[in-house]
Scaffold this motif. Structure first.
Motif, PDB file in Angstrom:
ATOM      1  N   SER A   2      41.043  39.958  48.023  1.00  0.00           N
ATOM      2  CA  SER A   2      39.639  40.154  48.355  1.00  0.00           C
ATOM      3  C   SER A   2      38.746  39.754  47.183  1.00  0.00           C
ATOM      4  CB  SER A   2      39.373  41.609  48.746  1.00  0.00           C
ATOM      5  OG  SER A   2      39.656  42.447  47.642  1.00  0.00           O
ATOM      6  N   GLU A   3      39.268  39.847  45.932  1.00  0.00           N
ATOM      7  CA  GLU A   3      38.495  39.432  44.770  1.00  0.00           C
ATOM      8  C   GLU A   3      38.227  37.933  44.815  1.00  0.00           C
ATOM      9  OE1 GLU A   3      40.622  40.628  41.353  1.00  0.00           O
ATOM     10  OE2 GLU A   3      40.406  42.748  41.776  1.00  0.00           O
ATOM     11  N   VAL A   5      37.929  36.112  47.452  1.00  0.00           N
ATOM     12  CA  VAL A   5      36.968  35.835  48.507  1.00  0.00           C
ATOM     13  C   VAL A   5      35.557  36.191  48.031  1.00  0.00           C
ATOM     14  CG1 VAL A   5      36.253  36.452  50.834  1.00  0.00           C
ATOM     15  CG2 VAL A   5      38.662  36.148  50.327  1.00  0.00           C
ATOM     16  N   SER A   6      35.415  37.293  47.293  1.00  0.00           N
ATOM     17  CA  SER A   6      34.099  37.726  46.860  1.00  0.00           C
ATOM     18  C   SER A   6      33.632  37.010  45.589  1.00  0.00           C
ATOM     19  CB  SER A   6      34.100  39.238  46.621  1.00  0.00           C
ATOM     20  OG  SER A   6      34.938  39.550  45.541  1.00  0.00           O
ATOM     21  N   CYS A   7      34.472  36.184  45.024  1.00  0.00           N
ATOM     22  CA  CYS A   7      34.123  35.474  43.796  1.00  0.00           C
ATOM     23  C   CYS A   7      33.161  34.328  44.125  1.00  0.00           C
ATOM     24  CB  CYS A   7      35.386  34.924  43.134  1.00  0.00           C
ATOM     25  SG  CYS A   7      35.035  33.923  41.693  1.00  0.00           S
ATOM     26  N   PRO A   8      31.958  34.338  43.533  1.00  0.00           N
ATOM     27  CA  PRO A   8      30.997  33.270  43.815  1.00  0.00           C
ATOM     28  C   PRO A   8      31.235  31.999  42.991  1.00  0.00           C
ATOM     29  CG  PRO A   8      30.024  34.850  42.324  1.00  0.00           C
ATOM     30  CD  PRO A   8      31.391  35.379  42.680  1.00  0.00           C
ATOM     31  N   TRP A 118      28.998  35.525  36.281  1.00  0.00           N
ATOM     32  CA  TRP A 118      29.705  36.469  37.156  1.00  0.00           C
ATOM     33  C   TRP A 118      30.671  37.276  36.305  1.00  0.00           C
ATOM     34  CZ3 TRP A 118      35.001  36.280  38.932  1.00  0.00           C
ATOM     35  CH2 TRP A 118      35.288  37.206  39.940  1.00  0.00           C
TER      36      TRP A 118
END
Length: 164
Positions: A2-3, A5-8, A118
């Motif tokens: 999930s990290e 996926v949420s990483c921009p 980030w």
């Protein structure tokens, strides 16, 4: 997962991906392998430059009359290209090391004008720290030893030129 996926951060700008790109690169992979491979490639570039430097040095009237000194001067001058290649590799690997060690990632979304930062999650920081310590640090050590050897050879060759 999930990290990820949420990483921009775009995948090609992530520090671990940059590390893998350097490892797969033809040029930057030299110090990532065994030291003889790095030494052999640098010796190859030195040998490639030796005739060119000999030709240039033979334009000197003083050196043309003194073949041992001409050869020594050409050998020293031919070390410049391998040393420059080592410096370029050092800069690339140092950049990746710094990116791996940072707690945040600077990235660009679409161009140089829209930079963002980030914060890495703890699991990413731990993984990047391991890669930096156990993969990149030995590479930088090899490059440092190779640069010191090249600089030492240049100094020894320059001393030999003076002694002849």
């Amino acid at each position: 997962m999930s990290e990820a996926v949420s990483c921009p951060v775009p995948p090609e700008q992530r520090p671990l991906e940059e590390f893998q790109q350097l490892c797969e690169s033809w040029f930057f992979s030299w110090p990532a392998g065994q030291e003889p491979s790095l030494g052999q490639r640098l010796a190859g570039f030195w040998l490639l430059m030796l005739p060119v430097c000999s030709l240039i040095a033979s334009g000197s009237w003083t050196l043309k009359q003194d073949p041992p000194r001409l050869l020594a001067a050409a050998a020293v001058a031919a070390l410049v290209l391998p040393l420059l290649l080592l410096v370029r590799q050092w800069l690339g690997w140092t950049y990746v090391m710094q990116r791996l060690l940072r707690e945040s990632v600077d990235y660009e979304e679409s161009g140089w004008y829209d930079g963002q930062t980030w914060e890495k999650p703890l699991s990413w920081r731990e993984r990047d720290l391991l890669v930096a310590r156990h993969e990149v640090r030995p590479i930088l050590g090899r490059l440092g030893r190779a640069m010191a050897t090249s600089a030492g050879l240049m100094l020894a060759g320059a001393s030999l030129c003076q002694a002849l």
